[in-house]
Design a protein around this motif. Structure first.
Motif, short mmCIF file in Angstrom:
data_model
loop_
_atom_site.label_atom_id
_atom_site.label_comp_id
_atom_site.label_asym_id
_atom_site.label_seq_id
_atom_site.Cartn_x
_atom_site.Cartn_y
_atom_site.Cartn_z
N LEU A 12 0.82 -1.21 0.00
CA LEU A 12 0.00 0.00 0.00
C LEU A 12 0.85 1.26 0.00
O LEU A 12 0.42 2.30 -0.47
N SER A 13 2.06 1.18 0.52
CA SER A 13 2.89 2.37 0.55
C SER A 13 3.21 2.85 -0.86
O SER A 13 3.37 4.03 -1.10
N SER A 14 3.27 1.92 -1.81
CA SER A 14 3.54 2.32 -3.18
C SER A 14 2.30 2.78 -3.91
O SER A 14 2.38 3.30 -5.01
N LEU A 15 1.10 2.59 -3.28
CA LEU A 15 -0.14 2.97 -3.93
C LEU A 15 -0.65 4.33 -3.46
O LEU A 15 -1.53 4.91 -4.07
N ALA A 16 -0.15 4.82 -2.35
CA ALA A 16 -0.70 6.04 -1.78
C ALA A 16 -0.40 7.24 -2.66
O ALA A 16 0.71 7.46 -3.11
N SER A 17 -1.45 8.05 -2.91
CA SER A 17 -1.26 9.25 -3.72
C SER A 17 -0.55 10.31 -2.91
O SER A 17 -0.69 10.40 -1.70
N PHE B 189 -5.47 15.41 8.92
CA PHE B 189 -6.42 14.91 7.93
C PHE B 189 -6.51 15.86 6.75
O PHE B 189 -6.54 17.08 6.93
N ARG B 190 -6.51 15.29 5.55
CA ARG B 190 -6.70 16.08 4.35
C ARG B 190 -7.98 15.63 3.66
O ARG B 190 -8.24 14.43 3.54
N VAL B 191 -8.76 16.58 3.21
CA VAL B 191 -10.04 16.28 2.58
C VAL B 191 -9.79 15.65 1.21
O VAL B 191 -8.97 16.15 0.43
N PRO B 192 -10.45 14.55 0.89
CA PRO B 192 -10.25 13.89 -0.42
C PRO B 192 -10.54 14.84 -1.59
O PRO B 192 -11.45 15.66 -1.52
N ASP B 193 -9.74 14.68 -2.66
CA ASP B 193 -9.92 15.56 -3.82
C ASP B 193 -10.05 14.79 -5.13
O ASP B 193 -10.06 15.40 -6.20
N PHE B 194 -10.18 13.48 -5.08
CA PHE B 194 -10.38 12.71 -6.31
C PHE B 194 -11.88 12.73 -6.65
O PHE B 194 -12.71 13.23 -5.88
N ALA C 196 -8.21 -2.18 -6.82
CA ALA C 196 -8.10 -1.26 -7.97
C ALA C 196 -8.28 0.20 -7.56
O ALA C 196 -7.69 1.09 -8.18
N ILE C 197 -9.07 0.46 -6.51
CA ILE C 197 -9.32 1.86 -6.15
C ILE C 197 -8.30 2.40 -5.14
O ILE C 197 -8.25 3.61 -4.90
N LYS C 198 -7.50 1.53 -4.56
CA LYS C 198 -6.52 2.01 -3.57
C LYS C 198 -5.54 3.03 -4.14
O LYS C 198 -5.22 4.03 -3.46
N PRO C 199 -5.03 2.85 -5.37
CA PRO C 199 -4.11 3.89 -5.89
C PRO C 199 -4.81 5.24 -6.06
O PRO C 199 -4.16 6.27 -5.94
N VAL C 200 -6.09 5.22 -6.34
CA VAL C 200 -6.84 6.47 -6.49
C VAL C 200 -7.07 7.12 -5.14
O VAL C 200 -6.86 8.33 -4.97
N MET C 201 -7.45 6.34 -4.15
CA MET C 201 -7.75 6.88 -2.83
C MET C 201 -6.49 7.25 -2.04
O MET C 201 -6.50 8.20 -1.27
N GLY C 202 -5.42 6.48 -2.25
CA GLY C 202 -4.19 6.78 -1.52
C GLY C 202 -4.39 6.79 -0.03
O GLY C 202 -4.94 5.87 0.56
N GLN C 203 -3.97 7.87 0.61
CA GLN C 203 -4.06 7.97 2.07
C GLN C 203 -5.48 8.06 2.58
O GLN C 203 -5.74 7.90 3.77
N HIS C 204 -6.44 8.26 1.67
CA HIS C 204 -7.83 8.39 2.09
C HIS C 204 -8.51 7.04 2.23
O HIS C 204 -9.66 6.99 2.68
N TYR C 205 -7.87 5.97 1.83
CA TYR C 205 -8.42 4.64 2.06
C TYR C 205 -8.13 4.24 3.50
O TYR C 205 -7.00 4.26 3.96
N ARG C 206 -9.18 3.88 4.22
CA ARG C 206 -9.06 3.53 5.63
C ARG C 206 -9.30 2.03 5.83
O ARG C 206 -10.27 1.47 5.31
N ALA C 207 -8.44 1.40 6.59
CA ALA C 207 -8.60 0.00 6.95
C ALA C 207 -7.94 -0.25 8.30
O ALA C 207 -6.87 0.29 8.58
N ASP C 208 -8.59 -1.01 9.13
CA ASP C 208 -8.02 -1.42 10.42
C ASP C 208 -8.11 -2.94 10.49
O ASP C 208 -9.17 -3.50 10.75
#
Length: 480
Positions: free
Chosen positions: A49-54, A74-79, A412-424
């Protein structure tokens, strides 16, 4: 219960893995609470995931510095939603009625086989020890609860049109399955669709609207400025609250709309005039006059009620025929387990110290859908519960993708979401259960970041009185 700690600055090329936590909170076990941003999701693929983060660290930011409950910036998503849809392989959108019906058949086989085995062999003849029989029948209720939840999830697929390309088949299967589980299918489907269209919106979300600071103060009989001065809420109070949520939360929602928005006066047909959430407020999932619906929805609400009448009639017949004590074990205890899992799953999909909420002016669909989180429940989650826990973020962007394609679409959407994808995903199923306690202790109300100005006032984060994570903003008393 919280102590400050310094942390190194995040690297710009790995925002998803950064740890810019300004305060580290500790739970009752004295183990450090860390953010989902610190623990990438255990993905079925081997992609890092580190290589996918925008990298949006240098993007223009009209919001200033926003701080979530963990202390992370926190940064507001912009995609855009187009970015999301374009990233998903086309075959992920394909739905198969045969495959979906196969899962329904499989879950029904699980239910029937378990029923047969326990009624045939967990008897005094085969198991003379009464305590052991009681324990084994307890296992029965747990297993049947999981299998029933699996069917609930498949009906949920029907409600979103992800079950098959045929809307008639979707609605028939969904109505049958949900009615059997005492769920008003179409009534739920209509309000749930509105939830998806306004997730994270403080004025319009139909399911998860947390209390504001003002509402929390009113609830406990305090002034707004006093919340930052209160002592810790007792753990026993938190436990009782959680227990009540898990036992009656689902029916409380259906009957009173307890966690949905309360702005029913805005209903465009005037159905919400004088109506409010709560007992006797006229807002529920059974009355065709409810402001949750429009006039055109009335036949569907009545059809939902008919499904419940049929199921209740069948249950009464079975209870009189086989005895209510048998029905209590065969159906009602597993039913309580189903409701428990439903509430736990949905609560933790939308409640986490890392998640924001938005006022109407700052909300949009992309931001709201990103205000959800994936978790991990191992074999139970991925096999028995059809991945509803592990792929919820993707589901909020494209709810018509069937669950069996959701893992690939999520990747597939992780590269688009980057740091805005949340998972625990820490600790798998155990971590999931622990997250219920953590969220109950850390996520009590929402408010803007302290010192927020302009648009930043419209981005809200969880705060609490328990000394966990980012402290509530200090406010001056309002002069009389």
């Amino acid at each position: 219960m919280a102590s400050a700690t310094a942390s190194s600055a995040p690297t710009a090329n790995k925002p998803f893995l950064r740890r810019n936590i300004t305060s580290t909170a500790f739970d009752s076990d004295s183990s450090a609470v860390v953010s989902p941003m610190d623990s990438p999701r255990q993905s079925p693929s081997s992609t890092s995931l580190s290589s996918l983060a925008s990298d949006d660290a240098t993007a223009p930011n009209k919001y200033g510095k926003l701080i979530d409950t963990y202390g992370n910036e926190f940064r507001v998503p912009d995609f855009t939603i187009k970015d999301i849809r374009d990233a998903i392989p086309k075959h992920c959108y394909e739905r198969s009625a045969v495959r979906s019906l196969g899962y329904v058949a499989r879950d029904m086989v699980y239910l029937a086989t378990t029923f047969y085995v326990w009624n045939k062999y967990v008897t005094p003849e085969y198991v003379p020890s009464q305590p052991l029989r009681v324990a084994l029948w307890g296992v029965y209720t747990f297993l049947q609860g999981l299998f029933g939840t699996g069917l609930w999830v498949l009906a949920h697929e029907c409600g979103h049109g992800a079950f098959s390309p045929s809307q008639k088949l979707n609605n028939f299967v969904g109505w049958v399955l949900h009615s059997a589980l005492l769920v008003p299918y179409f009534s739920w489907q209509l309000s749930h669709s509105k939830h998806h269209k306004a997730t994270g919106n403080m004025e319009r979300d139909m399911v998860f609207v947390p209390r504001t600071r003002e509402q929390q103060a009113t609830r406990i009989g305090r002034l707004v400025h006093e919340l930052s001065e209160l002592t810790e809420e007792t753990p026993i109070y938190t436990f009782i609250h959680l227990l009540g949520q898990q036992l009656i939360g689902w029916w409380n929602y259906l009957l009173t709309n307890v966690t949905g928005h309360n702005n029913h006066e805005r209903q465009r047909e005037g159905r919400g005039k004088g109506k409010r959430n709560g007992w006797g407020g006229g807002v529920n999932h059974f009355d065709p006059r409810s402001p949750l619906y429009e006039e055109r929805d009335v036949p569907y609400i009545l059809l939902s009620d008919l499904g419940l009448i049929i199921t209740i009639s069948a249950l009464v017949y079975l209870g009189k025929t086989f005895g209510w004590s048998n029905m209590f074990v065969w159906y009602f205890l597993p039913y309580i387990w189903v409701n428990h899992w439903l509430v736990a799953i949905t609560y933790l999909q939308h409640t986490d110290p890392s998640l924001p909420h938005y006022t109407e002016t700052e909300w949009n669909f992309v931001r709201g859908a990103a205000a959800t989180i994936d978790r991990e429940f191992g074999f139970i989650g991925r096999h028995l519960l059809h991945g509803i826990i592990e792929t919820h973020v993707l589901h909020h962007y494209v709810s018509t993708i069937p669950f069996y394609n959701a893992d690939e679409a999520t990747e597939a959407i992780k590269p688009v979401m980057g740091q805005h994808y949340r998972a625990d995903t820490r600790e798998g199923p155990i971590g999931f259960i622990k997250a219920m306690w953590k969220s109950a202790r850390m996520c009590q109300w929402v408010e803007p970041t302290e010192g927020a100005e302009g648009p930043a006032k419209g981005v809200l984060f969880f705060r609490n009185r328990n000394g966990l994570g980012t402290a509530p903003a200090k406010m001056k008393p309002v002069s009389q």
